[in-house]
Scaffold this motif. Sequence first.
Motif, PDB file in Angstrom:
ATOM      1  N   LEU A  60     -10.313   0.117  -3.638  1.00 64.42           N
ATOM      2  CA  LEU A  60      -9.803   0.306  -4.994  1.00 64.42           C
ATOM      3  C   LEU A  60      -9.840  -0.974  -5.805  1.00 64.42           C
ATOM      4  CD1 LEU A  60      -6.753   2.725  -4.619  1.00 64.42           C
ATOM      5  CD2 LEU A  60      -9.073   3.237  -5.361  1.00 64.42           C
ATOM      6  N   ASP A  61      -9.498  -2.094  -5.176  1.00 68.25           N
ATOM      7  CA  ASP A  61      -9.502  -3.381  -5.875  1.00 68.25           C
ATOM      8  C   ASP A  61     -10.901  -3.768  -6.353  1.00 68.25           C
ATOM      9  OD1 ASP A  61      -6.791  -3.602  -5.512  1.00 68.25           O
ATOM     10  OD2 ASP A  61      -6.926  -5.004  -3.826  1.00 68.25           O
ATOM     11  N   LEU A  82     -13.123  -1.723  -7.557  1.00 68.87           N
ATOM     12  CA  LEU A  82     -13.565  -0.855  -8.646  1.00 68.87           C
ATOM     13  C   LEU A  82     -13.265  -1.480 -10.000  1.00 68.87           C
ATOM     14  CD1 LEU A  82     -12.286   2.614  -7.363  1.00 68.87           C
ATOM     15  CD2 LEU A  82     -14.600   1.680  -7.184  1.00 68.87           C
ATOM     16  N   GLU A 126     -14.106   2.624 -13.685  1.00 69.07           N
ATOM     17  CA  GLU A 126     -14.206   3.489 -12.502  1.00 69.07           C
ATOM     18  C   GLU A 126     -12.836   4.033 -12.104  1.00 69.07           C
ATOM     19  OE1 GLU A 126     -18.035   1.586 -10.139  1.00 69.07           O
ATOM     20  OE2 GLU A 126     -16.137   0.480 -10.128  1.00 69.07           O
ATOM     21  N   LYS A 127     -11.819   3.201 -12.160  1.00 71.61           N
ATOM     22  CA  LYS A 127     -10.459   3.654 -11.846  1.00 71.61           C
ATOM     23  C   LYS A 127     -10.002   4.708 -12.842  1.00 71.61           C
ATOM     24  CE  LYS A 127      -9.098  -0.726  -9.753  1.00 71.61           C
ATOM     25  NZ  LYS A 127      -8.320  -1.965  -9.925  1.00 71.61           N
ATOM     26  N   ASP A 141     -12.459  11.021  -5.539  1.00 68.06           N
ATOM     27  CA  ASP A 141     -12.448  10.035  -4.458  1.00 68.06           C
ATOM     28  C   ASP A 141     -13.582  10.267  -3.454  1.00 68.06           C
ATOM     29  OD1 ASP A 141      -9.877  10.550  -5.669  1.00 68.06           O
ATOM     30  OD2 ASP A 141      -8.995   9.174  -4.228  1.00 68.06           O
ATOM     31  N   ASP A 189     -12.154  -1.219 -14.050  1.00 73.40           N
ATOM     32  CA  ASP A 189     -11.138  -0.426 -14.743  1.00 73.40           C
ATOM     33  C   ASP A 189     -11.720   0.912 -15.197  1.00 73.40           C
ATOM     34  OD1 ASP A 189      -9.210  -2.369 -14.380  1.00 73.40           O
ATOM     35  OD2 ASP A 189      -9.448  -3.243 -16.382  1.00 73.40           O
TER      36      ASP A 189
END
Length: 123
Positions: A14-15, A17, A21-22, A101, A19
Amino acid sequence: MQFLISMYINPAVLDALTDKEKGAIGEGHGKFIEALKKSGELITTQALVDPSQAVVVTVRNGQPVVTDGPFLESKEYLGGFYLIDCENKERAIELAAQIPDTAIEGLGIEVRQVMFADGQLEA
């Protein structure tokens, strides 16, 4: 049939990715939730706080013992879930494949049938 769709998070993934993509993941979950509501297959969905805020409860000598942090040392953790009610396992897999996800390497989605609920054996 009820199925639990569990979402496993790897914070390092997650880190990495952007912003954007998040944001796309969040929007994808919103659309997925709306589609499940519309089809009548959603029972509930919940997102969980980071495991650093978890506690583990055990009982020793009749007394509860509470320790901080997650139970398992692992880079992945349960981040949330969908509880759905659908026709069969194939449909549950079809639905799970729509979760954003699933398109991201290092994030996991697990589908498991509910064995019993409210004391009723269903499996």
